[in-house]
Design a protein around this motif. Structure first.
Motif, PDB file in Angstrom:
ATOM      1  N   ASN A   1       1.292  -3.660  -3.195  1.00  0.00           N
ATOM      2  CA  ASN A   1       0.411  -3.201  -2.117  1.00  0.00           C
ATOM      3  C   ASN A   1      -0.963  -2.845  -2.653  1.00  0.00           C
ATOM      4  OD1 ASN A   1       1.483  -3.175   0.677  1.00  0.00           O
ATOM      5  ND2 ASN A   1       3.211  -2.193  -0.337  1.00  0.00           N
ATOM      6  N   TYR A   2      -1.036  -2.308  -3.860  1.00  0.00           N
ATOM      7  CA  TYR A   2      -2.342  -2.046  -4.475  1.00  0.00           C
ATOM      8  C   TYR A   2      -3.107  -3.361  -4.624  1.00  0.00           C
ATOM      9  CZ  TYR A   2      -5.931  -1.191  -7.917  1.00  0.00           C
ATOM     10  OH  TYR A   2      -7.137  -1.143  -8.566  1.00  0.00           O
TER      11      TYR A   2
ATOM     12  N   ASN B   1      -3.685  -2.707   0.229  1.00  0.00           N
ATOM     13  CA  ASN B   1      -3.011  -1.779   1.150  1.00  0.00           C
ATOM     14  C   ASN B   1      -2.803  -0.452   0.418  1.00  0.00           C
ATOM     15  OD1 ASN B   1      -2.795  -4.025   2.875  1.00  0.00           O
ATOM     16  ND2 ASN B   1      -0.803  -4.556   2.024  1.00  0.00           N
ATOM     17  N   TYR B   2      -3.879   0.286   0.257  1.00  0.00           N
ATOM     18  CA  TYR B   2      -3.861   1.443  -0.636  1.00  0.00           C
ATOM     19  C   TYR B   2      -2.978   2.581  -0.131  1.00  0.00           C
ATOM     20  CZ  TYR B   2      -7.662  -1.240  -2.561  1.00  0.00           C
ATOM     21  OH  TYR B   2      -8.409  -2.259  -3.100  1.00  0.00           O
ATOM     22  N   GLN B   3      -2.966   2.833   1.157  1.00  0.00           N
ATOM     23  CA  GLN B   3      -2.106   3.906   1.671  1.00  0.00           C
ATOM     24  C   GLN B   3      -0.628   3.543   1.508  1.00  0.00           C
ATOM     25  OE1 GLN B   3      -3.102   6.926   2.335  1.00  0.00           O
ATOM     26  NE2 GLN B   3      -5.218   6.319   2.008  1.00  0.00           N
ATOM     27  N   GLU B   4      -0.304   2.277   1.728  1.00  0.00           N
ATOM     28  CA  GLU B   4       1.073   1.823   1.503  1.00  0.00           C
ATOM     29  C   GLU B   4       1.433   1.941   0.023  1.00  0.00           C
ATOM     30  OE1 GLU B   4       3.845   0.327   3.410  1.00  0.00           O
ATOM     31  OE2 GLU B   4       2.752   1.628   4.774  1.00  0.00           O
TER      32      GLU B   4
ATOM     33  N   ARG C   1       7.239   7.501  -3.355  1.00  0.00           N
ATOM     34  CA  ARG C   1       8.696   7.330  -3.178  1.00  0.00           C
ATOM     35  C   ARG C   1       9.358   7.013  -4.511  1.00  0.00           C
ATOM     36  NH1 ARG C   1      10.200   3.935   2.109  1.00  0.00           N
ATOM     37  NH2 ARG C   1      12.293   4.613   1.515  1.00  0.00           N
TER      38      ARG C   1
ATOM     39  N   TYR D   1      10.789   0.026  -5.244  1.00  0.00           N
ATOM     40  CA  TYR D   1       9.732   0.875  -4.683  1.00  0.00           C
ATOM     41  C   TYR D   1       8.472   0.790  -5.542  1.00  0.00           C
ATOM     42  CZ  TYR D   1      13.179   2.956  -1.572  1.00  0.00           C
ATOM     43  OH  TYR D   1      14.132   3.144  -0.602  1.00  0.00           O
TER      44      TYR D   1
ATOM     45  N   SER E   1       2.152   5.513  -0.731  1.00  0.00           N
ATOM     46  CA  SER E   1       3.439   5.891  -0.145  1.00  0.00           C
ATOM     47  C   SER E   1       4.608   5.435  -1.029  1.00  0.00           C
ATOM     48  CB  SER E   1       3.554   5.294   1.258  1.00  0.00           C
ATOM     49  OG  SER E   1       4.825   5.534   1.795  1.00  0.00           O
ATOM     50  N   PHE E   2       4.583   4.178  -1.446  1.00  0.00           N
ATOM     51  CA  PHE E   2       5.696   3.659  -2.247  1.00  0.00           C
ATOM     52  C   PHE E   2       5.692   4.207  -3.674  1.00  0.00           C
ATOM     53  CE2 PHE E   2       6.293   0.773   1.251  1.00  0.00           C
ATOM     54  CZ  PHE E   2       7.679   0.649   1.280  1.00  0.00           C
TER      55      PHE E   2
ATOM     56  N   ASN F   1      11.120  -6.961  -1.183  1.00  0.00           N
ATOM     57  CA  ASN F   1      11.717  -6.338   0.003  1.00  0.00           C
ATOM     58  C   ASN F   1      13.127  -6.858   0.242  1.00  0.00           C
ATOM     59  OD1 ASN F   1       9.903  -4.363   1.093  1.00  0.00           O
ATOM     60  ND2 ASN F   1       8.515  -6.028   1.602  1.00  0.00           N
TER      61      ASN F   1
ATOM     62  N   GLY G   1       4.882  -0.728  -4.428  1.00  0.00           N
ATOM     63  CA  GLY G   1       3.653   0.061  -4.562  1.00  0.00           C
ATOM     64  C   GLY G   1       2.568  -0.702  -5.296  1.00  0.00           C
TER      65      GLY G   1
END
Length: 173
Positions: free
Chosen positions: A77-78, A82-85, A92, A70, A88-89, A57, A74
Motif C-alpha cells: 500500500n505504501y 495508499n498511505y493511510q491503508e 496491525r 499484514y 493501518s496494516f 490478500n 502495508g
C-alpha cells in the motif's frame, strides 16, 4: 535528504522481497505455497504492486492471522500511494506481533522504520520521528550500526526540516 530516503526505500525493497517466503501454514504443505510465492515474486519484479497485493490478500484468506501478510499489505500500500491503508496494516502487524511467538515475528524495528517513512511522506514529521525513535530501540543491542546510522540521520533531517519550517513561519509574521 534524498540519499537517505533512497537508502530507506532500498531497505523497504529488500524487506518487501521477504514477503514471498512467508506463507500461511495451510499453504506451506502443498504446491499452492510455491505458486503464491512465484506469483508474488514475479509481480514484485515487474513492480506490479496491485497484483501482488491481490495475491497476498488471497494468502490472508487462508490464514487471517498471517502477520507477514499484514506486513506485505502495508508495504505494498505504501508503494501504491495508499498511505493511510499502509499505516493501518503496519499497525496491525505490530498488534498481531504482540500475540505470536517470538520466532514468528517480523523485525519490529523495520516495521517502525517503514511507519516512520510513511508518516514523513504524508507530512506528519512528529509522528515519523516517534516511529523512527521506536525503531532505534530495537536496534540498540544489535550490530546493525548501518541501520542505526541511517535512522539517526533521517531523524536529524526531519528535525532540521521542522526547525527550518518553523523559523520560516515565524519570519513571515
Amino acid at each position: 535528504m534524498r540519499k537517505i530516503t533512497i537508502t530507506f526505500l532500498c531497505i523497504i525493497a529488500l524487506f518487501s522481497m521477504t514477503i514471498v517466503k512467508f506463507c500461511p501454514a495451510e499453504l506451506s504443505s502443498n504446491s499452492d505455497s510455491t505458486q503464491f510465492e512465484s506469483k508474488i515474486s514475479e509481480c514484485l519484479k515487474k513492480k506490479d504492486y496491485s497484483r501482488a497485493l491481490t495475491y497476498i490478500n488471497e494468502m490472508l484468506k487462508y490464514d487471517p492471522r498471517c502477520i507477514d501478510c499484514y506486513l506485505g499489505i502495508g508495504i505494498l500500500n505504501y508503494y501504491l500511494g495508499n498511505y493511510q491503508e499502509a499505516i493501518s496494516f503496519l499497525n496491525r502487524t505490530i498488534e498481531q506481533s504482540n500475540i505470536i511467538d517470538e520466532g514468528e515475528k517480523p523485525d519490529a524495528g523495520l516495521v517502525y522504520i517503514i511507519l516512520g517513512i510513511v508518516y514523513d511522506k504524508i507530512g506528519q514529521q512528529e509522528k515519523a520521528k516517534e516511529e523512527l525513535s521506536n525503531a532505534l530501540k530495537y536496534f540498540e543491542n544489535k550490530q546493525d550500526w548501518e541501520v542505526v546510522f541511517i535512522v539517526e540521520a533521517f531523524l536529524k533531517k526531519i528535525t532540521q526540516y521542522n526547525n527550518d519550517t518553523s523559523s520560516e513561519t515565524s519570519d513571515k509574521r
